[in-house]
Design a protein around this motif. Structure first.
Motif, short mmCIF file in Angstrom:
data_model
loop_
_atom_site.label_atom_id
_atom_site.label_comp_id
_atom_site.label_asym_id
_atom_site.label_seq_id
_atom_site.Cartn_x
_atom_site.Cartn_y
_atom_site.Cartn_z
N ALA A 1 41.80 44.70 12.03
CA ALA A 1 41.16 44.61 10.72
C ALA A 1 42.09 43.92 9.72
N ALA A 2 43.38 44.21 9.82
CA ALA A 2 44.34 43.57 8.92
C ALA A 2 44.38 42.07 9.13
N PHE A 3 44.31 41.63 10.37
CA PHE A 3 44.33 40.19 10.64
C PHE A 3 43.02 39.51 10.21
N VAL A 4 41.94 40.25 10.26
CA VAL A 4 40.68 39.71 9.73
C VAL A 4 40.81 39.48 8.22
N VAL A 5 41.43 40.47 7.54
CA VAL A 5 41.65 40.33 6.09
C VAL A 5 42.54 39.12 5.80
N LEU A 6 43.62 38.94 6.57
CA LEU A 6 44.51 37.79 6.38
C LEU A 6 43.77 36.48 6.62
N ALA A 7 42.87 36.47 7.60
CA ALA A 7 42.09 35.26 7.85
C ALA A 7 41.17 34.96 6.68
N LEU A 8 40.55 36.00 6.12
CA LEU A 8 39.65 35.80 4.97
C LEU A 8 40.43 35.34 3.74
N VAL A 9 41.64 35.90 3.57
CA VAL A 9 42.49 35.45 2.45
C VAL A 9 42.83 33.98 2.62
N SER A 10 43.12 33.56 3.83
CA SER A 10 43.44 32.15 4.09
C SER A 10 42.26 31.26 3.74
N VAL A 11 41.04 31.72 4.11
CA VAL A 11 39.84 30.94 3.78
C VAL A 11 39.68 30.84 2.26
N ALA A 12 39.92 31.96 1.58
CA ALA A 12 39.78 31.95 0.12
C ALA A 12 40.79 31.01 -0.52
N ILE A 13 42.03 31.02 0.00
CA ILE A 13 43.06 30.12 -0.56
C ILE A 13 42.66 28.66 -0.35
N ILE A 14 42.14 28.34 0.82
CA ILE A 14 41.71 26.97 1.10
C ILE A 14 40.62 26.54 0.14
N ILE A 15 39.64 27.43 -0.09
CA ILE A 15 38.52 27.08 -0.98
C ILE A 15 39.02 26.90 -2.42
N LEU A 16 39.81 27.87 -2.87
CA LEU A 16 40.28 27.80 -4.27
C LEU A 16 41.20 26.61 -4.49
N THR A 17 42.09 26.36 -3.51
CA THR A 17 43.05 25.24 -3.67
C THR A 17 42.31 23.90 -3.60
N ALA A 18 41.39 23.76 -2.66
CA ALA A 18 40.65 22.51 -2.52
C ALA A 18 39.76 22.25 -3.75
N GLY A 19 39.26 23.32 -4.37
CA GLY A 19 38.39 23.14 -5.55
C GLY A 19 39.16 23.02 -6.84
N GLY A 20 40.47 23.14 -6.78
CA GLY A 20 41.28 22.99 -7.97
C GLY A 20 41.33 24.24 -8.81
N TRP A 21 40.94 25.42 -8.23
CA TRP A 21 40.93 26.65 -9.02
C TRP A 21 42.19 27.49 -8.79
N GLY A 22 42.98 27.11 -7.76
CA GLY A 22 44.13 27.94 -7.44
C GLY A 22 45.42 27.32 -7.96
#
Length: 342
Positions: free
Chosen positions: A321-342
């Motif tokens: 479950a912890a690695f699933v959370v880390l994977a979701l955090v990685s996805v969120a970072i990619i989306i935010l960084t690519a969209g210029g929000w991070g």
């Protein structure tokens, strides 16, 4: 060894039928024809001894029936069995004779091949009749020449009755068999079957112990890899997450770090799941071998009531479950960084 009941076979479907009517039941033979067959050719039979074992798997008790005696008036103790019908398999013949003699008894035959073979002769055609001990190698049957395939039957606790040729059924310690009034040849059959069973069990136990050692080593390796995988992955992910979450890092570097972290999380989940499943399979096989060797079982799952509430939780599930959370955090970072929000 074909039994008394087979000297005068009876078809239950022939009640009231004309004696000249052909036999209706499979394997049923007219009395005159059966007697002629016995005079002219050997009869194929199955014989077996019901057994109970001690904790080491060694035969401790044997079951014998008390039955009528073609040699005289006094009944004798005897093993179980009878002839094989045409078109009948050995295993089917064993089951049929067990059910006919001890209805309701649960007797299993674990080996497909016989432990030994026995030969039975009338005295007048015994090949060793001129020898000092003519029955040293054969069993005696005044009615026919028979060749029997001999087995042990694993007896389970069950409600059963005594039927057919058996007047009684009793258990005897293996060491007491020689003191009983036995059917001629039964003592030799029992002794040889028990010895062959012991030899086979010893060989089987040795092979099982070799397999047990190999499986235990493999299970330990899988258990090590189950927890080594997340340990190594976390060290790498901590480095990647530092880059992915750093505002000072270049956007491309943050995207690459987050993407690698996502891939690493997925790979770690797959490896943990695989090694965990392999570990479960190995433990199940180890527990089965422990039972077969009559060892204390160490590889069964612990009872939940022996653990605290927190200890009952499956660590592997928490880590996945912890690695699933880390994977979701990685996805969120990619989306935010690519969209210029991070």
């Amino acid at each position: 060894m074909a039994k008394d009941s087979e000297l005068e076979p009876a078809d239950p479907r022939r009640a009231g039928a004309d004696p000249s009517t052909p036999a209706l039941a499979d394997g049923w033979i007219e009395t005159a024809e059966w007697e002629l067959i016995q005079e002219r050719m050997p009869i194929a039979c199955v014989d077996f001894v019901p057994v109970r074992r001690d904790l080491t798997g060694t035969v401790e008790l044997i079951g014998l029936i008390r039955r009528s005696n073609p040699f005289g008036d006094q009944a004798l103790w005897c093993h179980l069995g009878g002839r094989i019908n045409r078109g009948e398999s050995v295993s089917a013949a064993l089951s049929r004779h067990a059910a006919a003699t001890l209805p309701g008894a649960r007797i299993s035959f674990l080996e497909a091949d016989p432990l030994i073979t026995m030969q039975w002769f009338p005295e007048e055609i015994n090949p060793d009749r001129q020898q000092p001990n003519p029955w040293a190698h054969f069993g005696e049957d005044p009615r026919k020449h028979a060749i029997s395939l001999c087995f042990v039957g694993e007896f389970e606790e069950s409600d059963y009755k005594v039927a057919g040729e058996a007047a009684r059924f009793e258990w005897f310690p293996v060491g007491d068999v020689g003191e009983l009034e036995l059917w001629p040849g039964s003592h030799r059959l029992i002794t040889r079957v028990v010895a062959a069973d012991g030899a086979r069990n010893s060989e089987s136990a040795a092979n099982l112990r070799v397999a047990y050692s190999a499986l235990a080593a493999r299970a330990l390796n899988h258990n090590t890899l189950v927890w080594q995988t997340p340990t190594l992955a976390l060290a790498a992910q901590a480095f990647l997450m530092t880059i992915a979450l750093s505002p000072a890092a270049a956007t491309s570097a943050r995207l690459i770090a987050a993407g690698l972290n996502l891939v690493l999380s997925i790979l770690c989940l797959q490896l943990m799941t695989k090694h965990r499943q392999m570990l479960v399979i190995d433990r199940e096989e180890l527990a089965e071998i422990e039972q077969r060797l009559r060892l204390k079982t160490y590889h069964q799952r612990l009872r939940a009531d022996r653990l605290s509430l927190f200890g009952r939780q499956r660590s592997g599930n928490w880590w996945r479950a912890a690695f699933v959370v880390l994977a979701l955090v990685s996805v969120a970072i990619i989306i935010l960084t690519a969209g210029g929000w991070g």
